[in-house]
Every structure is written in structure tokens, then in C-alpha cells.
Design a protein around this motif. Sequence first.
Motif, PDB file in Angstrom:
ATOM      1  N   VAL A   1      70.407  72.125  49.380  1.00  0.00           N
ATOM      2  CA  VAL A   1      68.955  72.052  49.208  1.00  0.00           C
ATOM      3  C   VAL A   1      68.303  73.366  49.624  1.00  0.00           C
ATOM      4  O   VAL A   1      67.406  73.870  48.947  1.00  0.00           O
ATOM      5  N   GLU A   2      68.789  73.940  50.717  1.00  0.00           N
ATOM      6  CA  GLU A   2      68.238  75.233  51.156  1.00  0.00           C
ATOM      7  C   GLU A   2      68.404  76.282  50.073  1.00  0.00           C
ATOM      8  O   GLU A   2      67.491  77.062  49.803  1.00  0.00           O
ATOM      9  N   GLU A   3      69.549  76.273  49.419  1.00  0.00           N
ATOM     10  CA  GLU A   3      69.815  77.270  48.386  1.00  0.00           C
ATOM     11  C   GLU A   3      68.928  77.109  47.164  1.00  0.00           C
ATOM     12  O   GLU A   3      68.506  78.102  46.567  1.00  0.00           O
ATOM     13  N   ILE A   4      68.632  75.872  46.778  1.00  0.00           N
ATOM     14  CA  ILE A   4      67.769  75.743  45.595  1.00  0.00           C
ATOM     15  C   ILE A   4      66.298  75.940  45.955  1.00  0.00           C
ATOM     16  O   ILE A   4      65.482  76.274  45.090  1.00  0.00           O
ATOM     17  N   THR A   5      65.975  75.775  47.228  1.00  0.00           N
ATOM     18  CA  THR A   5      64.580  75.925  47.655  1.00  0.00           C
ATOM     19  C   THR A   5      64.223  77.370  47.964  1.00  0.00           C
ATOM     20  O   THR A   5      63.064  77.767  47.857  1.00  0.00           O
ATOM     21  N   GLU A   6      65.201  78.135  48.348  1.00  0.00           N
ATOM     22  CA  GLU A   6      64.974  79.521  48.781  1.00  0.00           C
ATOM     23  C   GLU A   6      64.158  80.359  47.792  1.00  0.00           C
ATOM     24  O   GLU A   6      63.212  81.033  48.188  1.00  0.00           O
ATOM     25  N   PRO A   7      64.479  80.329  46.494  1.00  0.00           N
ATOM     26  CA  PRO A   7      63.700  81.139  45.549  1.00  0.00           C
ATOM     27  C   PRO A   7      62.379  80.501  45.086  1.00  0.00           C
ATOM     28  O   PRO A   7      61.709  81.014  44.205  1.00  0.00           O
ATOM     29  N   VAL A   8      62.029  79.358  45.689  1.00  0.00           N
ATOM     30  CA  VAL A   8      60.830  78.637  45.250  1.00  0.00           C
ATOM     31  C   VAL A   8      59.589  79.177  45.946  1.00  0.00           C
ATOM     32  O   VAL A   8      59.585  79.360  47.169  1.00  0.00           O
ATOM     33  N   ASP A   9      58.516  79.405  45.165  1.00  0.00           N
ATOM     34  CA  ASP A   9      57.257  79.792  45.816  1.00  0.00           C
ATOM     35  C   ASP A   9      56.090  78.943  45.324  1.00  0.00           C
ATOM     36  O   ASP A   9      54.922  79.284  45.533  1.00  0.00           O
ATOM     37  N   CYS A  10      56.410  77.834  44.702  1.00  0.00           N
ATOM     38  CA  CYS A  10      55.349  76.945  44.227  1.00  0.00           C
ATOM     39  C   CYS A  10      55.896  75.537  44.047  1.00  0.00           C
ATOM     40  O   CYS A  10      56.979  75.363  43.474  1.00  0.00           O
ATOM     41  N   ILE A  11      55.151  74.547  44.550  1.00  0.00           N
ATOM     42  CA  ILE A  11      55.517  73.139  44.341  1.00  0.00           C
ATOM     43  C   ILE A  11      54.455  72.516  43.437  1.00  0.00           C
ATOM     44  O   ILE A  11      53.258  72.662  43.689  1.00  0.00           O
ATOM     45  N   VAL A  12      54.902  71.825  42.389  1.00  0.00           N
ATOM     46  CA  VAL A  12      53.951  71.072  41.556  1.00  0.00           C
ATOM     47  C   VAL A  12      54.140  69.592  41.842  1.00  0.00           C
ATOM     48  O   VAL A  12      55.267  69.120  42.013  1.00  0.00           O
ATOM     49  N   LEU A  13      53.021  68.888  41.930  1.00  0.00           N
ATOM     50  CA  LEU A  13      53.090  67.460  42.247  1.00  0.00           C
ATOM     51  C   LEU A  13      52.066  66.671  41.445  1.00  0.00           C
ATOM     52  O   LEU A  13      51.022  67.201  41.073  1.00  0.00           O
TER      53      LEU A  13
END
Lengths: 188, 190
Positions: free
Chosen positions: B38-50
Motif C-alpha cells: 500500500v505504501e508503494e502505490i500511495t507514494e506517487p499519489v498527490d490527489c485523492i478523489v472521493l
Amino acid sequence: MRKIIYAQLVSLDGYIEDRDGNIDWTEPGEELHRHFNELEKNVDINFYGRRMSEVMDYWLTADQNTGLKDYELEYARLWQQTKRIIFSKTLNEVKGYARLLRKVDPDEIRELKKQSGNDMAVGEADLASTFINYGLVDEYRLYIHPVVLGSGKPMFSVGKKLDFEFVESQRFPGGVIMLKYHAESTAV
Amino acid sequence: MRKLKLQMQMTVDGYVADPNGELDWMQWDWDRELKQYVEEITEPVDCIVLGRKLAEGFIPYWADVAEDPDNAEHKSGKMFTELPKVVFSQTLDESKWDNTTLADGDLVDEITKLKKQDGGDIIAYGGATFVSNLIKEKLIDEFHLFVNPTVIGKGMTIFNDLDRKQNFNLIQSTSFDCGVVVLKYEPKRS
């Protein structure tokens, strides 16, 4: 104790047939066919309901068709040698190495499990639901295909919670992934 | 163009929540490797859509966790709270949350606009309705489905809005000691 296995080719969203009853999205390749042949070698009894037995009767004479691939021929021969127990209230006779029963008696099935022999497989979703509700299924194998159908016939229609123990996964060509689970506790 | 990823818990029978939207059936005891995934897929994330419904629970929940250094998930709390979020809603007038903007236009337009902006990966965690719409409109570029070792019989789905099938490419399957299998797919673009 012998195991009862429930295996299905299934879509990612849990269906075994699309809304029109088609399974053309499954297209098992050679490797998956050979895998099922190995599975069939280790199965002594196939449990079917009427509908599935009528579909599977194709394999009674399929080996007479010279157009079959070698792994399909092998399957036909293995399948013909595997005893079938068919549950039906309406059929009056069954063909080949098969026995007809009117209904599922869980004690009868439990007796079969205690006997020595290889594993057994339940091949039809509705029959599997009955088996699952009696706590008779020990192993689940989902051959998950890389497709979502949106609706169709579900693999599971027991309507209750089942907890599994994950055993292993195996990848097949075409993006198919098999997930194998054991039932957490087989109810008495 | 930025990538929109989906991370979602799923049951063996294809549900993402029980009929009340609860996740009690989830395998909560994650092993170290799963947390790392989970850390690895989240690392490049800079935006959450909900979607709005999830936002109403998700945002305040993690804001509280972020305020509590004794909480085991404090680090996640801070991350979720600090990451820029976009809540899709046609009923809210203004964002009542920090680091959060609203999107009230057409879903395809809004997501496409986001993807065209400079930035890292975008991630969606739910809710079921919002994700169903994203899938129907083929907006998700990468699926991470966390298959939990349980059948729940009925619940909420993300694929039932489809009126025709969609094909995927299985990129990777990873099994974890806690019993969860993560299936990573990309849509098959014709």
C-alpha cells in the motif's frame, strides 16, 4: 478424509455465466485445459445437478470426434472414467458411469467422504449452494478471468457469510488467476 | 496524463462493502508486506478523489486520527489529511474541509481535467457509487483489488452498473500471509 472441491471459471465480478447464459468469455487455453485434466485425475466422483449433467454428457461421446485436440481427448477419457452422481427429481435414467439420486442427503455425502479414495468435485452453482449450506465443501477454486460482466449467474448464491483460509494462487496464460481457498471449518 | 488508480477491498464474491456500507468482513490484521504494498502505490499519489458519501466519513475520521499521536495509524491519518482531495458532489455548495476542493461538473470532464494537470498519481478509495460511475465511464487506469478471504452473500458492488462487459489485463497478482490477494489490472483499451 476425502475433500469436496467446488471449482469454477469466474469473472472478476463473481459470475460464471453472463446475463444471456454465455460462457464465451472463458475460452480456456491449452494450459488451463491440461490443468483441469490433472485435477480430473485426482477426482473420483463428480456431483452434478440435472442441467449440468446434460451439458457434460457431451463428453460421453466427444472422443469419437476426430477434430478434438489431444488434451480435450484426454479430458474426455478421464471424465468418462470418473463416477458421476447426479441429483435430479425429474430424470429417470443417467448414462455411463453414473448414479441417480433424488436429493442431497448430507449424511450420505459425509459417508462418502469417510471412505478411502480421491477427492470429489461439485460442478454446478445451485448444487454447490446446497452442499455449502450443509457444510460439505472443503475447497474452493476460483479461476478468475480478466473480465467484468456486470450481471449474470453468480458463483456463490448461499446468501450467508463464509470465511476461508487462503491456500495458494496460480497464474495461467490469458491473465487468468486461480485462487484456492479452504473452508475455515466444515460444519458437522 | 496523470494516472487514476483504484484501491479497493473486495470479497471473494465480488462485493466491496456489506449492504450498509460496512467493512467488518475485512481482513484487518495486515502483515508487513501488505502494508508495504500500500505504501508503494500511495507514494506517487498527490490527489485523492472521493464521492460525497465517503468524504463525509473519510475526511473527518482521518483528521481526528491525524490529531492523535497515540493512534497506531497516526502516520496514515496525517497523510490522508494533508493530501489534496477532490470531492465529487452536485449537492454541496462549498467544501467544509481543509485541503479539499469540490467538483460539481460532469464526471468525465472533471476527471479528465484533473488528469491533464501536472502532478503525480490520483487515487480513489470509494465509495461504491462513485467508483461504479468511474468504472462505467472507463476513467480508471489501474485497479488494485484486495481480495479478502471471505464470501459475504450480499452487499455493494462496483461493477453492476455495466451494461456490457469490460476486459482487463492482469498485470500482477500478489498473495500475502494474512490471506489477502491483491490483483492488479489495467483496462484493455481497444
